[in-house]
Write an enzyme that holds these catalytic residues in place. Structure first.
Site, PDB file in Angstrom:
ATOM      1  N   CYS A 222       0.841  -1.203   0.000  1.00 51.97           N
ATOM      2  CA  CYS A 222       0.000   0.000   0.000  1.00 51.97           C
ATOM      3  C   CYS A 222       0.879   1.257   0.000  1.00 51.97           C
ATOM      4  O   CYS A 222       1.615   1.476  -0.949  1.00 51.97           O
ATOM      5  CB  CYS A 222      -0.980  -0.045   1.176  1.00 51.97           C
ATOM      6  SG  CYS A 222      -2.294   1.191   1.064  1.00 51.97           S
TER       7      CYS A 222
ATOM      8  N   HIS B 166      -4.012  -5.209   0.423  1.00 53.34           N
ATOM      9  CA  HIS B 166      -3.407  -5.631   1.687  1.00 53.34           C
ATOM     10  C   HIS B 166      -3.437  -7.151   1.836  1.00 53.34           C
ATOM     11  O   HIS B 166      -4.431  -7.702   2.285  1.00 53.34           O
ATOM     12  CB  HIS B 166      -4.148  -4.985   2.864  1.00 53.34           C
ATOM     13  CG  HIS B 166      -3.895  -3.525   2.960  1.00 53.34           C
ATOM     14  ND1 HIS B 166      -2.819  -3.007   3.649  1.00 53.34           N
ATOM     15  CD2 HIS B 166      -4.538  -2.470   2.437  1.00 53.34           C
ATOM     16  CE1 HIS B 166      -2.820  -1.689   3.541  1.00 53.34           C
ATOM     17  NE2 HIS B 166      -3.864  -1.332   2.803  1.00 53.34           N
TER      18      HIS B 166
ATOM     19  N   GLU C 272      -2.035  -8.842   4.028  1.00 49.31           N
ATOM     20  CA  GLU C 272      -2.142  -9.165   5.461  1.00 49.31           C
ATOM     21  C   GLU C 272      -3.578  -9.086   5.961  1.00 49.31           C
ATOM     22  O   GLU C 272      -3.875  -9.524   7.061  1.00 49.31           O
ATOM     23  CB  GLU C 272      -1.211  -8.245   6.280  1.00 49.31           C
ATOM     24  CG  GLU C 272      -1.711  -6.823   6.548  1.00 49.31           C
ATOM     25  CD  GLU C 272      -1.534  -5.856   5.375  1.00 49.31           C
ATOM     26  OE1 GLU C 272      -1.180  -6.319   4.264  1.00 49.31           O
ATOM     27  OE2 GLU C 272      -1.762  -4.650   5.564  1.00 49.31           O
TER      28      GLU C 272
END
Lengths: 252, 205
Positions: B79, B182, B184
């Site tokens: 990001c 993202h 994660e």
């Protein structure tokens, strides 16, 4: 294209989930983290925690919740409930939460939206709005968990918070909340027309058609769902498969 | 052998750390230049404002450390961590980035809802991208951003995402990888991508 989001909402008091959650296949269905991880497995797109703890312990429990969730849940989650300080927002995000939702504090101190969105980015500042129908096209904004009317018109207020830097609106219809009569399509349409940020519709979900209607007819970007998931009437997966079969873009 | 996750006081560092721990990767979360110099790979996470991010890196004396290391070892920007690699950003007035890659960071035009928030599909352009190993074209990942990269050279684009306008969702140039989404926060599929990165780190060490 972007998918519509299905977001289970968990009310948390002193670190425990409140409102009956009746899963039998969980070790501890009162543990918010375990429940969130369970919803992640089912395909939930995000999780919203609403911390309703009313004690001096609140700050501690809310930060602990943010931290523990981050270790086990790998989808985005939002934490809300009485957040009013920049430092609390900082701490919650630092522990791994993706967004915080601000309700009463946003009305009492609108500069909080401006400051926090400048520091942390608009994308992590959700403004939660509780609205109640008055007359014609007037829905009034309430604060303090729906106890205090503010005189504000919901469409003016959401436009204002967008200007101040909010990245998303979590819109709850007080008229529909808890009724299972379906989301308020008119209210949600009024709000999605008033802003150019994503809107999560909340309050009134009683069946899967209700989810479809608020997405298709009011252009909600996401739906908040509580009891029909918690009581096991539908699974997240069933909801998503139904919406997909109705032609809605959904992540399965 | 370890991945250095750069800690420069921006958002989502904890989430990136947790996700790499979950897949069993060796990591060190650090702002120490020495630890970064000795690492096998670097991950630059980041959520927040571009200018603050650059200033934080500057204050921690990490700008040059990253520039010196970036061509020597595997690098993953997530990001904002990817956006920082570009020459400048239009966020909050024009601010200079690391300038490792050519191009800039612009605001998503308001013909669509801003921020671009939620799960969206990626169209994989570079099928040889090792981080997309076992990842299907059209898979959904979680996006949450108001600014996006405009690379000068389209050869670096490894996937794009349709949001009414085109979003560059990932890039690859040599040993540099970047994701706009993202991993994660993208559930099992996101962890798979991070695991692909960790595998690559092990292969290269």
């Amino acid at each position: 294209m972007i998918t519509k989001r299905i977001i289970p909402c968990l009310d948390v008091n002193k670190g425990r989930v409140v409102k009956g959650v009746s899963f039998i296949n969980l070790k501890d269905a009162g543990d918010p983290v375990e429940l969130a991880a369970y919803y992640d497995k089912q395909g939930a797109d995000e999780i919203v925690f609403l911390d309703i703890t009313a004690s001096h312990e609140k700050r501690k429990t809310i930060i602990e919740l943010a931290s523990k969730t981050a270790e086990k849940v790998f989808i985005p989650y939002t934490i809300g409930g009485g957040i009013s300080e920049i430092e609390d927002i900082r701490e919650i995000l630092k522990k791994g939460a993706d967004k915080v939702s601000i309700n009463t504090a946003a009305v009492e101190n609108p500069s909080l939206i401006e400051k926090s969105s400048k520091i942390f980015g608009s994308q992590c500042i959700v403004v939660a709005v509780d609205a109640k129908y008055r007359e014609n096209d007037f829905w009034e904004v309430y604060i303090h968990g729906g106890r205090t009317p503010t005189g504000k018109n919901v469409t003016d207020w959401v436009a204002e918070v967008e200007q101040l830097g909010a990245g998303e609106i979590l819109l709850t219809s007080m008229d529909r909340d808890g009724t299972k009569d379906g989301y308020d399509i008119e209210l949600t349409s009024a709000v999605t027309s008033a802003v150019n940020i994503p809107v999560i519709a909340s309050g009134g979900a009683g069946n899967l058609e209700h989810l479809r209607d608020v997405i298709k007819l009011a252009n909600a970007d996401a739906v908040l769902v509580a009891s029909i998931f918690h009581y096991g009437e539908y699974t997240v997966r069933q909801a998503k498969e139904f919406l997909k079969s109705e032609g809605i873009n959904i992540r399965i | 052998m370890y991945i250095a996750i750069v800690n420069y006081n921006m958002g989502n560092i904890k989430s990136v750390e947790n996700a790499f721990r979950k897949i069993g990767a060796e990591i060190k979360v650090t702002s120490d230049p020495e630890v970064i110099n000795s690492s096998s790979a670097i991950v630059l996470p980041g959520v927040g404002a571009f200018k603050d991010a650059i200033n934080n890196l500057k204050d921690l004396k990490l700008l040059d450390v990253i520039k010196e290391n970036i061509n020597k070892k595997l690098f993953l920007g997530i990001c904002l961590g990817m956006q920082l690699l570009y020459e400048y950003s239009m966020e909050d007035g024009k601010s200079r980035g690391l300038g490792v890659l050519k191009g800039f960071v612009g605001k998503i035009p308001s013909v669509v809802k801003v921020p671009h928030m939620g799960w969206n599909q990626i169209k994989i352009i570079n099928k040889n991208n090792k981080l997309f190993s076992d990842i299907d074209n059209g898979e959904n990942f979680y996006f949450i951003h108001s600014y996006h990269i405009i690379p000068e050279n389209r050869n670096v684009i490894s996937s794009v995402t349709d949001y009414g306008i085109e979003i560059v969702s990932s890039i690859e140039k040599g040993n540099i990888y970047g994701f706009q989404f993202h991993p994660e926060k993208s559930s099992t599929i996101g962890l798979k991508i991070l695991n692909n990165f960790w595998k690559l780190v092990k292969e290269n060490s």
